[in-house]
Design an enzyme around this catalytic site. Structure first.
Site, PDB file in Angstrom:
ATOM      1  N   GLU A  50      23.802  15.547  26.345  1.00  0.00           N
ATOM      2  CA  GLU A  50      23.688  16.906  26.895  1.00  0.00           C
ATOM      3  C   GLU A  50      22.380  17.589  26.525  1.00  0.00           C
ATOM      4  O   GLU A  50      21.897  18.450  27.261  1.00  0.00           O
ATOM      5  CB  GLU A  50      24.884  17.763  26.455  1.00  0.00           C
ATOM      6  CG  GLU A  50      26.229  17.330  27.052  1.00  0.00           C
ATOM      7  CD  GLU A  50      26.921  16.232  26.258  1.00  0.00           C
ATOM      8  OE1 GLU A  50      26.302  15.665  25.337  1.00  0.00           O
ATOM      9  OE2 GLU A  50      28.102  15.928  26.568  1.00  0.00           O
ATOM     10  N   PHE A 112      41.886  20.974  20.825  1.00  0.00           N
ATOM     11  CA  PHE A 112      41.006  19.820  20.892  1.00  0.00           C
ATOM     12  C   PHE A 112      39.716  20.184  21.645  1.00  0.00           C
ATOM     13  O   PHE A 112      39.771  20.698  22.757  1.00  0.00           O
ATOM     14  CB  PHE A 112      41.721  18.652  21.591  1.00  0.00           C
ATOM     15  CG  PHE A 112      40.831  17.449  21.772  1.00  0.00           C
ATOM     16  CD1 PHE A 112      40.338  16.768  20.665  1.00  0.00           C
ATOM     17  CD2 PHE A 112      40.471  17.005  23.046  1.00  0.00           C
ATOM     18  CE1 PHE A 112      39.510  15.662  20.821  1.00  0.00           C
ATOM     19  CE2 PHE A 112      39.647  15.905  23.200  1.00  0.00           C
ATOM     20  CZ  PHE A 112      39.163  15.229  22.090  1.00  0.00           C
ATOM     21  N   GLN A 113      38.594  19.957  21.016  1.00  0.00           N
ATOM     22  CA  GLN A 113      37.264  20.255  21.567  1.00  0.00           C
ATOM     23  C   GLN A 113      37.064  21.733  21.908  1.00  0.00           C
ATOM     24  O   GLN A 113      36.319  22.072  22.817  1.00  0.00           O
ATOM     25  CB  GLN A 113      36.967  19.368  22.784  1.00  0.00           C
ATOM     26  CG  GLN A 113      36.897  17.887  22.387  1.00  0.00           C
ATOM     27  CD  GLN A 113      36.362  16.986  23.474  1.00  0.00           C
ATOM     28  OE1 GLN A 113      36.527  17.261  24.653  1.00  0.00           O
ATOM     29  NE2 GLN A 113      35.720  15.897  23.071  1.00  0.00           N
ATOM     30  N   LYS A 162      39.179  25.645  31.453  1.00  0.00           N
ATOM     31  CA  LYS A 162      39.626  24.632  32.416  1.00  0.00           C
ATOM     32  C   LYS A 162      40.534  25.232  33.488  1.00  0.00           C
ATOM     33  O   LYS A 162      40.381  24.946  34.683  1.00  0.00           O
ATOM     34  CB  LYS A 162      40.366  23.520  31.657  1.00  0.00           C
ATOM     35  CG  LYS A 162      40.803  22.373  32.543  1.00  0.00           C
ATOM     36  CD  LYS A 162      41.420  21.241  31.712  1.00  0.00           C
ATOM     37  CE  LYS A 162      41.706  20.031  32.586  1.00  0.00           C
ATOM     38  NZ  LYS A 162      42.283  18.916  31.824  1.00  0.00           N
ATOM     39  N   MET A 470       2.165  14.065  13.092  1.00  0.00           N
ATOM     40  CA  MET A 470       1.729  15.417  12.750  1.00  0.00           C
ATOM     41  C   MET A 470       2.136  15.776  11.322  1.00  0.00           C
ATOM     42  O   MET A 470       1.399  16.459  10.604  1.00  0.00           O
ATOM     43  CB  MET A 470       2.302  16.432  13.759  1.00  0.00           C
ATOM     44  CG  MET A 470       1.788  17.831  13.549  1.00  0.00           C
ATOM     45  SD  MET A 470      -0.002  17.915  13.560  1.00  0.00           S
ATOM     46  CE  MET A 470      -0.326  18.384  15.253  1.00  0.00           C
TER      47      MET A 470
HETATM   48  C1  LIG Z   1      13.625  17.929  16.366  1.00  0.00           C
HETATM   49  C2  LIG Z   1      12.454  18.009  15.454  1.00  0.00           C
HETATM   50  N1  LIG Z   1      12.542  17.498  14.203  1.00  0.00           N
HETATM   51  C3  LIG Z   1      11.472  17.561  13.371  1.00  0.00           C
HETATM   52  C4  LIG Z   1      10.312  18.142  13.776  1.00  0.00           C
HETATM   53  C5  LIG Z   1       9.109  18.232  12.817  1.00  0.00           C
HETATM   54  N2  LIG Z   1       7.972  17.459  13.380  1.00  0.00           N
HETATM   55  C6  LIG Z   1       6.976  18.053  14.070  1.00  0.00           C
HETATM   56  S1  LIG Z   1       5.874  16.947  14.666  1.00  0.00           S
HETATM   57  C7  LIG Z   1       6.690  15.666  13.970  1.00  0.00           C
HETATM   58  C8  LIG Z   1       6.197  14.262  14.129  1.00  0.00           C
HETATM   59  C9  LIG Z   1       6.259  13.791  15.537  1.00  0.00           C
HETATM   60  O1  LIG Z   1       6.075  12.398  15.573  1.00  0.00           O
HETATM   61  P1  LIG Z   1       5.739  11.662  16.922  1.00  0.00           P
HETATM   62  O2  LIG Z   1       6.676  12.056  17.978  1.00  0.00           O
HETATM   63  O3  LIG Z   1       5.600  10.208  16.642  1.00  0.00           O
HETATM   64  O4  LIG Z   1       4.343  12.311  17.323  1.00  0.00           O
HETATM   65  P2  LIG Z   1       2.905  12.159  16.620  1.00  0.00           P
HETATM   66  O5  LIG Z   1       2.709  13.360  15.774  1.00  0.00           O
HETATM   67  O6  LIG Z   1       2.914  10.899  15.823  1.00  0.00           O
HETATM   68  O7  LIG Z   1       1.967  12.112  17.773  1.00  0.00           O
HETATM   69  C10 LIG Z   1       7.822  16.109  13.267  1.00  0.00           C
HETATM   70  C11 LIG Z   1       8.734  15.241  12.505  1.00  0.00           C
HETATM   71  C12 LIG Z   1      10.285  18.688  15.072  1.00  0.00           C
HETATM   72  N3  LIG Z   1       9.207  19.317  15.545  1.00  0.00           N
HETATM   73  N4  LIG Z   1      11.352  18.588  15.891  1.00  0.00           N
END
Ligand SMILES: Cc1ncc(C[n+]2csc(CCOP(=O)(O)OP(=O)(O)O)c2C)c(N)n1
Ligand SMILES: [Mg+2]
Length: 569
Positions: A50, A112-113, A162, A470
């Protein structure tokens, strides 16, 4: 003639012009799904989770300007929507989320749910409803779409028990809404407009910073005319990208944490900042005391809650950006700011964005530039969240509003694939590229199956650095390279794509970049390219957290290490 609640939902959606929705069924939605085939006008796209439905509705809405619709069953289905609803809320995306609820006699019994989804989403929706009788469904749906798309857009949730779906009621779709407490500002205050025009006419070093509000308001051409008449340089926020053509002579790119050096220098030196349809996010402003320190600020925004929230402004103008710009255009004088613009051009020479390093490394900046060249800028580019998102924002040249789709406010990893799916469904004539991270893609990778089942030809470029890049970059720069929980193993994405019956190839050298992109675009259907990029490449410029924008760090001049140097697929 009486209709069932489920029929009323479908007829109301059709009356709102809905021709596609993204959803996932469950027990309490059985009456709705049982009825849906009576309405072939509505294309239902079955997602695999979802969260994907909400992001797809979001991507669809951004790409089309229409309200995106998603649906989930009660309990876990509804809670799976939450991230997507929050994402739409923070980025002001018009969305209607429909959730099934347990039958009325069971409400409040921990059935439920059963989950209180309106309670859970209260702080992340613009408005929400529990439709407690079939007779109110048409009015509620009418209001929900109206609220979602007008004013500052946002998500509206409708929870539908529902048994409301099976109850009978008369159906007449209302032709107008009656919402006495809901007012949408349009025209700015005339005195403020006059004062603003005076400041603009007198300014020697004016600067426009434009945000997503310009796109939402459909004010790109008004902004262009305005900037051209007064000869004011334009920079954008992340989500404003594309609202002003980036190949325009007055465009100086994105500002903020990963903005261009010259945009941030312009912010530091301007004497007047005209902030349009933006909200001074902290990733944009850097340290507030160092933000546009020499400037008087005019802020045009539809939402009065944004005025003075993060940055004090000299002239607030609450109104619709398009209407306000149109009115103000008549009040400003043609101008030229030759010295100021020459100064910006000088800064652009001193701080070029792309530091072209030659060598065998597969650098993400080159990939994005080649993507731009291969598509001639005529594509919708959707991203995940991380370094790849920033490289895309920096190095692709966006000509049109709605051509860059990215999660700004919430920064939601996993947004990319489903959002790209929604964008392609909404704009099938456009080439849609997803630039995703190896981490982000793994969060919603199951939507590859949706691409195949529903024949949605998204082209995917994975910037595979083997890291949550990042976060690793912050560890590199501010935590003594203590790479904890950021090295990331990945499946072989080409094999994963193949398993879903999606064609793909792996790219390991710079020479392969362009042919791979061409191959992907010529291919009929979705396609995945696994770009094995330089693992420890960082995004520059970067304003360190807590610093002022002017303190941006640039790409170190040293050559990065030899590539390739790791073994993960
Ligand atoms: C749902 C979620 N969890 C954690 C983060 C923290 N976060 C920001 S950028 C990042 C790394 C992203 O890795 P990737 O998709 O491989 O992209 P890259 O930076 O390597 O290009 C994280 C863990 C986030 N923004 N969103
Ligand atoms: Mg990564």
């Amino acid at each position: 003639m009486k209709k069932t609640g489920a029929q009323i939902i479908c007829e109301s959606l059709i009356a709102e012009g809905v021709d596609v929705m993204f959803g996932f069924p469950g027990g309490v939605l059985l009456p709705f799904y049982d009825t849906l085939p009576q309405y072939p006008e509505i294309r239902h796209i079955l997602v695999r989770h979802e969260q994907g439905a909400a992001h797809a509705a979001d991507g669809y809405a951004r790409a089309t300007g229409k309200v995106g619709v998603c649906m989930a069953t009660s309990g876990p289905g509804a809670t799976n929507l939450v991230t997507g609803i929050a994402n739409a809320y923070l980025d002001s995306v018009p969305m209607v989320a429909l959730t099934g609820q347990v039958a009325r006699p069971f409400i409040g019994k921990d059935a439920f749910q059963e989950i209180d989804i309106t309670g859970i989403t209260l702080p992340i929706t613009k408005h929400s409803y529990v439709a407690m009788d079939a007779g109110s469904l048409a009015r509620i749906i009418k209001e929900a779409f109206y609220i979602a798309r007008t004013g500052r857009p946002g998500p509206v949730l409708i929870d539908i028990p529902k048994d409301v779906q099976t109850d009978l009621a008369d159906f007449v779709y209302p032709d107008k809404v009656d919402l006495p407490g809901y007012k949408v500002p349009t025209h700015g205050h005339p005195t403020q407009l006059k004062n603003a025009a005076k400041l603009i006419n007198e300014s020697k070093q004016p600067l426009i910073i434009a945000g997503r509000g310009v796109i939402i308001s459909g004010a790109s051409s008004e902004l262009k005319e305005f900037a051209e008449t007064a000869q004011i340089p334009v920079i954008t926020t992340l989500l404003g990208i594309g609202c002003f053509p980036e190949n325009h002579v007055l465009s100086y790119g994105m500002a903020g944490m990963h903005g261009t050096g010259y945009a941030n220098k312009a912010l530091d030196n301007c004497d007047l900042l005209l902030a349009i349809g933006m909200r001074f996010d902290d990733r944009l402003t850097g340290k507030i005391s160092g933000f546009a320190p020499r400037a008087k600020i005019i802020h045009i925004d539809l939402d009065p809650a944004e005025i003075g929230k993060n940055v004090s402004v000299d002239i607030p103008i609450v109104g619709d950006v398009k209407t306000v710009l149109h009115a103000m255009h008549k009040m400003i004088e043609s101008n030229h700011h030759i010295d100021w613009i020459q100064q910006l051009d000088e800064w652009r020479k001193q701080h070029p964005l792309i530091d072209i390093r030659e060598g065998a490394q597969l650098l993400p900046q080159h990939i994005i530039r080649q993507l731009y060249e291969a598509t001639h800028g005529d594509a919708i580019v959707v991203t995940g969240v991380g370094q790849h998102q920033m490289w895309t924002a920096q190095h692709y040249i966006f000509h049109e509003p709605d051509s860059f789709i990215s999660s700004g406010g919430l920064g939601t990893m996993g947004f990319g694939l489903p959002a790209a799916m929604g964008a392609k469904v909404g704009r099938p004539e456009k080439t849609v590229w997803l630039v995703d991270g190896d981490g982000s893609l793994q969060m919603t990778i199951q939507e590859l199956a949706t691409l195949v089942q529903d024949n949605i030809a998204v082209k995917i470029a994975v910037m595979n650095n083997g890291y949550l890049g990042m976060v690793r970059q912050w560890q590199d720069l501010f935590y003594a390279k203590n790479y904890v929980a950021t090295p990331l193993s990945c499946p072989d994405f080409v094999k994963v794509a193949e398993a879903y019956c999606i064609a793909g190839i792996k790219v390991t050298t710079p020479e392969e970049i362009r042919p791979a992109i061409e191959q992907a675009m010529e291919h009929d259907g979705p396609f995945l390219i696994n770009f094995m990029i330089e693992p420890e490449e960082n995004v520059f410029p970067m304003v360190p957290p807590g610093a002022a924008n002017i303190e941006f760090m640039e790409q170190p001049k040293k050559e990065v290490s030899t590539w390739p140097r790791r073994s993960t697929p």
